[in-house]
Motif scaffolding. Structure first.
Motif, mmCIF file in Angstrom:
data_model
loop_
_atom_site.group_PDB
_atom_site.id
_atom_site.type_symbol
_atom_site.label_atom_id
_atom_site.label_comp_id
_atom_site.label_asym_id
_atom_site.label_seq_id
_atom_site.Cartn_x
_atom_site.Cartn_y
_atom_site.Cartn_z
ATOM 1 N N ALA A 120 0.865 -1.186 0.000
ATOM 2 C CA ALA A 120 0.000 0.000 0.000
ATOM 3 C C ALA A 120 0.899 1.233 0.000
ATOM 4 C CB ALA A 120 -0.902 -0.034 1.234
ATOM 5 N N PRO A 121 1.113 1.827 -1.176
ATOM 6 C CA PRO A 121 2.039 2.954 -1.251
ATOM 7 C C PRO A 121 1.500 4.216 -0.581
ATOM 8 C CG PRO A 121 1.623 1.972 -3.409
ATOM 9 C CD PRO A 121 0.591 1.444 -2.484
ATOM 10 N N ALA A 122 2.420 5.082 -0.211
ATOM 11 C CA ALA A 122 2.070 6.410 0.323
ATOM 12 C C ALA A 122 3.210 7.339 -0.047
ATOM 13 C CB ALA A 122 1.911 6.352 1.839
ATOM 14 N N MET A 123 2.878 8.403 -0.740
ATOM 15 C CA MET A 123 3.910 9.388 -1.103
ATOM 16 C C MET A 123 3.228 10.611 -1.708
ATOM 17 S SD MET A 123 5.486 7.291 -4.334
ATOM 18 C CE MET A 123 5.286 5.725 -3.474
ATOM 19 N N ASP A 124 4.032 11.609 -2.032
ATOM 20 C CA ASP A 124 3.483 12.815 -2.635
ATOM 21 C C ASP A 124 3.030 12.528 -4.061
ATOM 22 O OD1 ASP A 124 2.838 15.426 -2.157
ATOM 23 O OD2 ASP A 124 4.792 15.769 -1.225
ATOM 24 N N VAL A 125 2.091 13.343 -4.538
ATOM 25 C CA VAL A 125 1.481 13.068 -5.837
ATOM 26 C C VAL A 125 2.508 12.998 -6.980
ATOM 27 C CG1 VAL A 125 0.803 15.522 -6.113
ATOM 28 C CG2 VAL A 125 -0.294 13.795 -7.513
ATOM 29 N N ASP A 126 3.490 13.896 -6.959
ATOM 30 C CA ASP A 126 4.448 13.891 -8.073
ATOM 31 C C ASP A 126 5.357 12.671 -8.025
ATOM 32 O OD1 ASP A 126 3.640 16.388 -9.278
ATOM 33 O OD2 ASP A 126 4.344 17.275 -7.415
ATOM 34 N N MET A 127 5.694 12.240 -6.796
ATOM 35 C CA MET A 127 6.492 11.018 -6.660
ATOM 36 C C MET A 127 5.686 9.813 -7.164
ATOM 37 S SD MET A 127 7.949 11.725 -2.869
ATOM 38 C CE MET A 127 9.073 10.353 -2.715
ATOM 39 N N TRP A 128 4.398 9.816 -6.801
ATOM 40 C CA TRP A 128 3.518 8.698 -7.201
ATOM 41 C C TRP A 128 3.370 8.618 -8.724
ATOM 42 C CZ3 TRP A 128 1.824 4.192 -6.184
ATOM 43 C CH2 TRP A 128 0.648 3.707 -6.749
ATOM 44 N N LEU A 129 3.335 9.786 -9.368
ATOM 45 C CA LEU A 129 3.119 9.803 -10.815
ATOM 46 C C LEU A 129 4.423 9.688 -11.604
ATOM 47 C CD1 LEU A 129 0.402 12.609 -11.087
ATOM 48 C CD2 LEU A 129 0.089 10.134 -11.055
ATOM 49 N N HIS A 130 5.560 9.768 -10.922
ATOM 50 C CA HIS A 130 6.839 9.718 -11.629
ATOM 51 C C HIS A 130 7.007 8.365 -12.335
ATOM 52 C CE1 HIS A 130 11.085 9.810 -12.549
ATOM 53 N NE2 HIS A 130 11.024 11.107 -12.351
ATOM 54 N N PRO A 131 7.521 8.405 -13.565
ATOM 55 C CA PRO A 131 7.673 7.132 -14.301
ATOM 56 C C PRO A 131 8.479 6.088 -13.532
ATOM 57 C CG PRO A 131 8.247 9.011 -15.697
ATOM 58 C CD PRO A 131 7.922 9.581 -14.361
ATOM 59 N N ALA A 132 9.416 6.522 -12.684
ATOM 60 C CA ALA A 132 10.213 5.544 -11.918
ATOM 61 C C ALA A 132 9.301 4.771 -10.963
ATOM 62 C CB ALA A 132 11.314 6.272 -11.135
ATOM 63 N N THR A 133 8.403 5.504 -10.286
ATOM 64 C CA THR A 133 7.494 4.837 -9.339
ATOM 65 C C THR A 133 6.506 3.965 -10.112
ATOM 66 O OG1 THR A 133 7.677 6.792 -7.954
ATOM 67 C CG2 THR A 133 5.922 5.240 -7.406
ATOM 68 N N VAL A 134 5.971 4.520 -11.209
ATOM 69 C CA VAL A 134 5.001 3.757 -12.013
ATOM 70 C C VAL A 134 5.640 2.431 -12.463
ATOM 71 C CG1 VAL A 134 3.685 3.773 -14.187
ATOM 72 C CG2 VAL A 134 3.794 5.847 -12.773
ATOM 73 N N ALA A 135 6.904 2.514 -12.896
ATOM 74 C CA ALA A 135 7.600 1.303 -13.365
ATOM 75 C C ALA A 135 7.810 0.329 -12.200
ATOM 76 C CB ALA A 135 8.931 1.687 -13.997
ATOM 77 N N ASN A 136 8.171 0.857 -11.023
ATOM 78 C CA ASN A 136 8.394 -0.028 -9.872
ATOM 79 C C ASN A 136 7.106 -0.746 -9.470
ATOM 80 O OD1 ASN A 136 11.127 0.433 -9.626
ATOM 81 N ND2 ASN A 136 10.857 2.212 -8.296
ATOM 82 N N VAL A 137 5.999 -0.005 -9.478
ATOM 83 C CA VAL A 137 4.713 -0.610 -9.110
ATOM 84 C C VAL A 137 4.377 -1.725 -10.109
ATOM 85 C CG1 VAL A 137 2.218 -0.175 -9.001
ATOM 86 C CG2 VAL A 137 3.807 1.408 -7.885
ATOM 87 N N LYS A 138 4.566 -1.433 -11.386
ATOM 88 C CA LYS A 138 4.266 -2.440 -12.428
ATOM 89 C C LYS A 138 5.136 -3.667 -12.244
ATOM 90 C CE LYS A 138 2.086 0.063 -15.968
ATOM 91 N NZ LYS A 138 2.567 1.401 -16.315
ATOM 92 N N ARG A 139 6.403 -3.415 -11.915
ATOM 93 C CA ARG A 139 7.344 -4.522 -11.733
ATOM 94 C C ARG A 139 6.890 -5.421 -10.581
ATOM 95 N NH1 ARG A 139 12.588 -5.766 -13.341
ATOM 96 N NH2 ARG A 139 13.865 -6.415 -11.585
ATOM 97 N N LEU A 140 6.489 -4.785 -9.475
ATOM 98 C CA LEU A 140 6.012 -5.575 -8.334
ATOM 99 C C LEU A 140 4.749 -6.352 -8.722
ATOM 100 C CD1 LEU A 140 6.633 -3.053 -5.404
ATOM 101 C CD2 LEU A 140 7.877 -5.152 -5.895
#
Ligand code: C5P
Length: 415
Positions: A120-140
């Motif tokens: 269950a992620p929690a972070m600021d909106v820009d961090m959440w939308l950053h392609p790095a985070t998006v890619a990490n979520v997809k990877r998991l």
């Protein structure tokens, strides 16, 4: 929460301001009869005391890589659990989990765990939308880990947007529904929920998200739909073997799953035109988009200047996509709509069913806590010409499977 009784849960807490909510998660789990062991990253201990979580879980908290006894036990702990939940999962911890960067007891246990993992992620909106985070979520997710999606609203930074930790009750609810499906009861819990392949060879058209209606080059009329329910439907249908044309209005959510042909649209007219074009090749349509009923009669080429008095905007009706598809529906096609009614729910839904030529309607309850717009959970009733089938409050992923189950029952055998 009866399905949490007797379950062994590892809770991994990482260093976010939302870490205080982990106390509520532990309390909720223990209250529901689960056995909980807590792991904290070092950063998490800056936000909430290990003493709080050890008192609530009635077991020592593992918070350091150098906590020798516990460190040596990371494999055992990974095998012991029926489920591991990482909440809150920070951008850093997500990234470490996604890449196997094992510098904490939390990641060591994660890598050793054979049980289903929820994060269950929690972070600021820009961090959440950053392609790095998006890619990490997809990877998991590609590892089979279950995302407990973020909520939207005010963030600790003062920004408003997506990135809030899901509410503790929603998190518990998702775990509970997971176990309710019998998924965690299997040996070591390694097997995923059995998903039937009952949509193999079928073609589905799904509309999702809002539509935006331009007023001038910088302004538009829109609504708060996130498209989450429609995306969940597309993903669930693809998992069941379907090929899906997903017409998605502007939203921060997306999907890249194989089997989904994602088509981004902006206005109701654009969504309508693409839907009309794609409908003939579909055996079923599910219309989950929150289509704007009206649009400005004219779109100003220049930015509208403010004047002294009030501004009047003339609105004209948008095409009704559902009614258009319903009118051209062939006997081998099944059409499903959504409705959100505030009074005489079932009667109004039945009127809509007839008017738009739907085979059934998914009725959302606007007054229900945790249901409909922006929430990760939903409670639906399925209304057709003869009966009303109520469902429990569930995560939208599970609701999607309930809807598809209803669809499969009604698909024409000749398709
Ligand atoms: O009439 P109402 O907007 O309540 O109907 C809701 C259903 O009709 C939803 O399934 C929605 O996606 C669909 N709809 C549509 N095109 C519109 C308005 C609604 O497809 N212009």
């Amino acid at each position: 929460m009866e399905h949490l009784r007797g379950k062994k849960i590892i809770l991994g807490v990482s260093g976010s301001i939302a870490a205080y909510k982990s106390a509520l998660i532990v309390r909720g789990l223990v209250k529901a009869g689960a056995e909980v062991r807590v792991l904290m990253t070092r950063a998490a201990t800056d936000f909430i005391s290990p003493l709080t979580l050890s008192t609530l879980s009635k077991h020592a908290v593992v918070s350091s890589v150098h906590d020798e006894a516990s460190w040596n036990n990371h494999v055992e702990l990974g095998l012991w659990a029926d489920a591991m939940l990482v909440a809150p999962a920070t951008a850093t911890t997500l990234s470490k989990m996604a890449h196997g960067l094992c510098d904490s007891a939390l990641v060591a246990v994660y890598l050793s765990a054979r049980c289903p993992v929820f994060f269950a992620p929690a972070m600021d909106v820009d961090m959440w939308l950053h392609p790095a985070t998006v890619a990490n979520v997809k990877r998991l997710q590609s590892f089979g880990n279950h995302l407990i999606d973020v909520a939207e609203g005010e963030l600790a930074s003062g920004l408003v947007g997506a990135g809030r930790l899901a509410e503790p009750e929603d998190i518990l609810l998702q775990l509970n529904t997971f176990f309710a499906q019998g998924a965690g009861a299997q040996d070591a819990g390694t097997k995923p929920v059995a998903i039937p392949h009952d949509l193999s060879g079928k073609h589905l058209l799904i509309t999702a998200g809002p539509t935006l209606e331009d007023l001038d080059p910088v302004r538009f009329l829109g609504n708060r739909s996130t498209g989450r329910m429609g995306i969940a439907l597309a993903e669930a249908a693809a998992a069941r073997g379907a090929t899906v044309d997903l017409l998605l209005g502007p939203t921060h959510l997306s999907t890249q799953r194989e089997g989904i042909n994602l088509i981004s649209v902006r206005s109701a007219r654009e969504m309508h035109d693409r839907a009309v074009e794609l409908w003939p090749r579909a055996q079923a349509g599910i219309l989950a988009a929150a289509v704007a009923d009206y649009r400005p009669a004219t779109v100003s080429e220049q930015k509208i200047k403010k004047g002294e008095g009030p501004l009047r905007i003339n609105l004209v009706r948008n095409p009704d996509i559902a009614a258009t598809l319903g009118a051209s529906k062939q006997p081998h096609q099944t059409l499903v709509g959504f409705a959100l009614e505030t009074e005489n729910e079932v009667d109004n839904a039945r009127t809509k069913l007839r008017k738009k030529n739907f085979d059934f309607i998914v009725l959302n309850s606007p007054n229900e806590a945790g249901a409909a717009f922006g929430h990760a959970t939903n409670r639906i009733q399925v209304v057709d010409h003869n009966k009303v089938t109520p469902y429990e409050l569930k995560s939208k992923d599970l609701v999607a499977h309930d809807i598809l189950q209803e669809l499969v029952l009604r698909l024409s055998p000749t398709t």
